[in-house]
Structures are given as structure tokens and as C-alpha cells.
Design an enzyme around this catalytic site. Structure first.
Site, PDB file in Angstrom:
ATOM      1  N   SER A  63       8.018  17.379  12.408  1.00 26.98           N
ATOM      2  CA  SER A  63       8.211  18.549  13.271  1.00 26.98           C
ATOM      3  C   SER A  63       9.386  19.399  12.785  1.00 26.98           C
ATOM      4  O   SER A  63      10.308  18.901  12.123  1.00 26.98           O
ATOM      5  CB  SER A  63       8.476  18.088  14.708  1.00 26.98           C
ATOM      6  OG  SER A  63       7.410  17.282  15.161  1.00 26.98           O
TER       7      SER A  63
HETATM    8  N1  SAM Z   1       7.926  12.159  15.080  1.00 28.57           N
HETATM    9  C1  SAM Z   1       7.425  12.418  13.754  1.00 28.57           C
HETATM   10  C2  SAM Z   1       8.514  12.670  12.752  1.00 28.57           C
HETATM   11  O1  SAM Z   1       9.701  12.641  13.125  1.00 28.57           O
HETATM   12  O2  SAM Z   1       8.173  12.833  11.579  1.00 28.57           O
HETATM   13  C3  SAM Z   1       6.428  13.552  13.710  1.00 28.57           C
HETATM   14  C4  SAM Z   1       5.188  13.190  14.390  1.00 28.57           C
HETATM   15  S1  SAM Z   1       3.733  14.036  13.887  1.00 28.57           S
HETATM   16  C5  SAM Z   1       3.995  15.625  14.584  1.00 28.57           C
HETATM   17  C6  SAM Z   1       2.622  13.210  15.015  1.00 28.57           C
HETATM   18  C7  SAM Z   1       2.319  11.778  14.625  1.00 28.57           C
HETATM   19  O3  SAM Z   1       1.610  11.170  15.695  1.00 28.57           O
HETATM   20  C8  SAM Z   1       1.430  11.666  13.401  1.00 28.57           C
HETATM   21  O4  SAM Z   1       2.044  10.869  12.438  1.00 28.57           O
HETATM   22  C9  SAM Z   1       0.162  11.010  13.943  1.00 28.57           C
HETATM   23  O5  SAM Z   1      -0.486  10.163  13.018  1.00 28.57           O
HETATM   24  C10 SAM Z   1       0.703  10.252  15.132  1.00 28.57           C
HETATM   25  N2  SAM Z   1      -0.283   9.896  16.170  1.00 28.57           N
HETATM   26  C11 SAM Z   1      -1.335  10.608  16.646  1.00 28.57           C
HETATM   27  N3  SAM Z   1      -1.967   9.909  17.607  1.00 28.57           N
HETATM   28  C12 SAM Z   1      -1.303   8.729  17.748  1.00 28.57           C
HETATM   29  C13 SAM Z   1      -1.462   7.583  18.583  1.00 28.57           C
HETATM   30  N4  SAM Z   1      -2.429   7.486  19.492  1.00 28.57           N
HETATM   31  N5  SAM Z   1      -0.588   6.569  18.464  1.00 28.57           N
HETATM   32  C14 SAM Z   1       0.424   6.630  17.542  1.00 28.57           C
HETATM   33  N6  SAM Z   1       0.615   7.677  16.725  1.00 28.57           N
HETATM   34  C15 SAM Z   1      -0.218   8.732  16.825  1.00 28.57           C
END
Ligand code: SAM
Length: 230
Positions: A63
Site C-alpha cells: 500500500s
Molecule cells: N499489508 C500489506 C503490505 O504491507 O505490504 C499489503 C497488503 S495487499 C494491499 C493485500 C494482501 O491481502 C495481499 O497480499 C493479498 O494476497 C492478501 N489477501 C487477500 N485476501 C486474503 C485473505 N482472505 N486472507 C489473507 N490474506 C489475504
């Protein structure tokens, strides 16, 4: 090289403070001590301190710094807190949270659904913030179900967009707890601040508009289709 990145980090923090997005000393210190260049792909390191999201592979993103600042401030994490993050991604947000809880015996549990990203996050954390590793535990799985075995959590941060607030996360939020979560369509959301009072009552405040990748799972979106599961 690290001197150059340090200067860029200081500039970024100055900008986020002037914009009114970093407000507290704890969040400022965390932003200054986590080297963001370790959490972006090597080929994109020169953009690590620009204020926009960057791709981290598998169709996912780290993000933008302003969004990390907004979410972290809204979460009002205290050093003794037990924090759950859904969506480990690069591990950067987990490192920011861990920096805060490392000051007071708290812990960050973070869940990622894509195993390769969870693995990369562990590598990023090991290289970038080895001193914080003991405050972070990474799980692979569907974070929309929460992490029942370690509940309740003082704080829950969801870093992927949900069609609605997942019921298990509401249950796993401690009385007095706060959850920050983007809720809306797959393409645009509002950041919701969910507060559980001491008797279990829930209040929801809307914060800023945002655009996150979808939360995919039992209490999120189904992969590749546009409807929530229930
Ligand atoms: N917090 C992260 C960082 O600091 O880099 C950025 C997160 S990215 C915007 C969203 C993440 O959520 C992705 O890596 C995606 O694979 C994960 N995601 C989506 N659905 C999910 C779920 N049900 N459980 C765990 N992770 C999930």
C-alpha cells in the site's frame, strides 16, 4: 545506498507529518525505523519512498505510504496490544505495527493467503528488520476467518477490501478493541473504523475513500467473480 534511502525516509515522514497523516510520536518513530526499500521488489527500490502503491507480485501490492499512515493512526495501537493483520503482502505494515508493539510486550499476528508472498514477507522482515522478528508471527490461510486460537485481539487491521465486515473478525475483536477495514465494492471502498465498547456494542465510523485489492475468502470475495459469498 542505505544513507540515500534513510534521507528519503526522513523526507517521506516530513511530508506525511505536514499532510497531517502522521500525528503521533509512535507512528512517526515506526515510519523512521522501518526501511521500506526492503519490502518492495529489488527492481522497484528507487520508488520505495514515493507515495503510491507498488506491485509485489501475484497481482498484489504494497500500500501507499499515506494509506499505511492513515490506517496505523486510525488503529491507535498501543505497545502492549495483541494485533491481528489480515493481508501480510510484503510485510511492511506488519513491521510498522511490530515496531510499536515491540516497545511494550505486544505481538503482531499476520495472515496471508498466498504462500509465496508470506514466504517473501518473512525474507523481507528478516533482512530489513531482524530486531522485530520476535514480535511478528506470519500465518498462511484465509484471514477472513480470523485467527480464533489467538483471539481476542485488541486491534485488527484488514489490508484488503471486504464486501462487508467479516463476522469472525467482529467476534475476535476484544471489548474496547478497534478494527480498521476497507469495505465496499471490488473497485472502491471506504475505510471503516469499527469500535467495540466494553459491553460488546459496535459502532462504525467512516474514514477516507480508498482502493484495495480484494479480500478473497470465505467471508470476503470469491476469486474471479464479483459477488460476495453470502
Ligand atoms: N499489508 C500489506 C503490505 O504491507 O505490504 C499489503 C497488503 S495487499 C494491499 C493485500 C494482501 O491481502 C495481499 O497480499 C493479498 O494476497 C492478501 N489477501 C487477500 N485476501 C486474503 C485473505 N482472505 N486472507 C489473507 N490474506 C489475504
Amino acid at each position: 545506498m542505505s544513507e540515500r534511502f534513510y534521507r528519503q525516509r526522513v523526507e517521506l515522514v516530513k511530508y506525511l507529518k505536514l499532510s497531517g497523516l502522521i500525528k503521533s510520536k509512535l507512528v512517526e518513530e515506526a515510519f523512521l525505523s522501518v526501511p521500506r526499500e526492503y519490502f518492495v521488489p529489488e527492481s522497484l527500490r528507487e520508488y520505495a519512498y514515493e507515495d503510491h502503491p507498488l506491485p509485489i507480485g501475484y497481482g498484489q501490492t504494497i500500500s501507499a505510504p499515506h494509506m499505511v499512515a492513515i490506517m496505523t493512526e486510525e488503529l491507535r495501537v498501543e505497545p502492549h496490544h495483541k494485533v491481528l493483520e489480515i493481508g501480510t503482502g510484503s510485510g511492511y505494515q506488519a513491521a510498522i505495527l511490530a515496531c510499536i508493539v515491540s516497545k511494550g510486550g505486544g505481538h503482531v499476528y499476520t495472515i496471508e493467503r498466498i504462500p509465496e508472498l508470506a514466504q517473501n514477507a518473512l525474507i523481507n522482515l528478516t533482512r530489513g528488520v531482524p530486531q522485530l522478528l520476535e514480535y511478528i508471527t506470519i500465518y498462511v490461510g484465509d484471514g477472513s476467518r480470523g485467527l480464533k486460537e489467538f483471539a481476542p485481539f485488541d486491534r485488527i487491521l484488514v489490508t484488503a477490501a471486504a464486501p462487508k465486515i467479516p463476522e469472525p473478525l467482529l467476534k475476535q475483536l476484544a471489548p474496547g478493541g478497534i478494527m480498521v477495514i476497507p469495505v465496499g465494492s471490488r473497485y472502491e471502498q471506504l475505510l471503516e473504523i469499527v469500535v467495540k465498547d466494553s459491553s460488546g456494542g459496535i459502532s462504525i465510523k467512516h474514514s477516507v475513500p480508498c482502493i484495495f485489492v480484494p479480500l478473497i475468502g470465505e467471508h470476503g470475495w470469491r476469486e474471479n467473480i464479483q459477488e460476495p459469498l453470502q
